[in-house]
Design a protein around this motif. Structure first.
Motif, mmCIF file in Angstrom:
data_model
loop_
_atom_site.group_PDB
_atom_site.id
_atom_site.type_symbol
_atom_site.label_atom_id
_atom_site.label_comp_id
_atom_site.label_asym_id
_atom_site.label_seq_id
_atom_site.Cartn_x
_atom_site.Cartn_y
_atom_site.Cartn_z
ATOM 1 N N VAL A 185 0.727 -1.143 0.035
ATOM 2 C CA VAL A 185 -0.037 0.023 -0.040
ATOM 3 C C VAL A 185 0.991 1.279 -0.020
ATOM 4 O O VAL A 185 0.726 2.000 -0.838
ATOM 5 C CB VAL A 185 -1.092 -0.103 1.323
ATOM 6 C CG1 VAL A 185 -1.772 1.434 1.180
ATOM 7 C CG2 VAL A 185 -2.043 -0.997 1.165
ATOM 8 N N MET A 205 -0.802 5.141 4.716
ATOM 9 C CA MET A 205 -1.016 3.724 4.833
ATOM 10 C C MET A 205 -1.313 3.149 6.161
ATOM 11 O O MET A 205 -2.297 2.587 6.647
ATOM 12 C CB MET A 205 0.291 2.695 4.463
ATOM 13 C CG MET A 205 0.369 1.319 4.626
ATOM 14 S SD MET A 205 0.428 0.786 6.359
ATOM 15 C CE MET A 205 2.338 1.445 6.548
ATOM 16 N N LEU A 248 -6.482 -2.289 -4.707
ATOM 17 C CA LEU A 248 -6.707 -1.555 -3.405
ATOM 18 C C LEU A 248 -8.246 -1.518 -3.732
ATOM 19 O O LEU A 248 -8.844 -1.069 -4.749
ATOM 20 C CB LEU A 248 -5.980 -0.236 -3.321
ATOM 21 C CG LEU A 248 -4.648 -0.510 -3.153
ATOM 22 C CD1 LEU A 248 -3.847 0.755 -2.623
ATOM 23 C CD2 LEU A 248 -4.007 -1.542 -2.045
#
Length: 99
Positions: free
Chosen positions: A37, A56, A87
């Motif tokens: 991420v 994140m 994501l």
């Protein structure tokens, strides 16, 4: 010669102001690693490592983070890009001063 009403122009400007801003929200998921991420935020948005890691962490700890703010079309492009990276992301209206 065409005459325009100042009232119409003001209403158009007012409507345009209420249309912005929108936000891109990235949501926590049980699949992606935190390091991934962070990498996505750095790669796609060009965030520094520190900022990407902070966002994140917000996703991980709070379940979501606002990663971008702007016009709806731009936020939709960001969401599509986040989906391309695997994501979970959505577009939402930014909270106004009365929220």
């Amino acid at each position: 010669m065409t005459l325009t009403s100042p009232d119409v122009e003001e209403r158009t400007d007012l409507a345009a102001r209420f249309d912005v801003p929108w936000v891109t929200v990235v949501w926590d998921d049980p699949v992606n690693l935190m390091s991934y991420v962070t990498y996505v935020f750095q790669s796609y948005f060009g965030f520094s490592h520190a900022r990407a890691e902070r966002l994140m962490r917000q996703v991980h700890d709070d379940g979501r983070a606002i990663v971008a703010t702007g016009a709806r079309e731009a936020m939709e492009r960001h969401v599509e890009a986040m989906h391309g990276y695997g994501l979970q992301a959505t577009v939402d209206r930014a909270a106004g001063p009365d929220a």
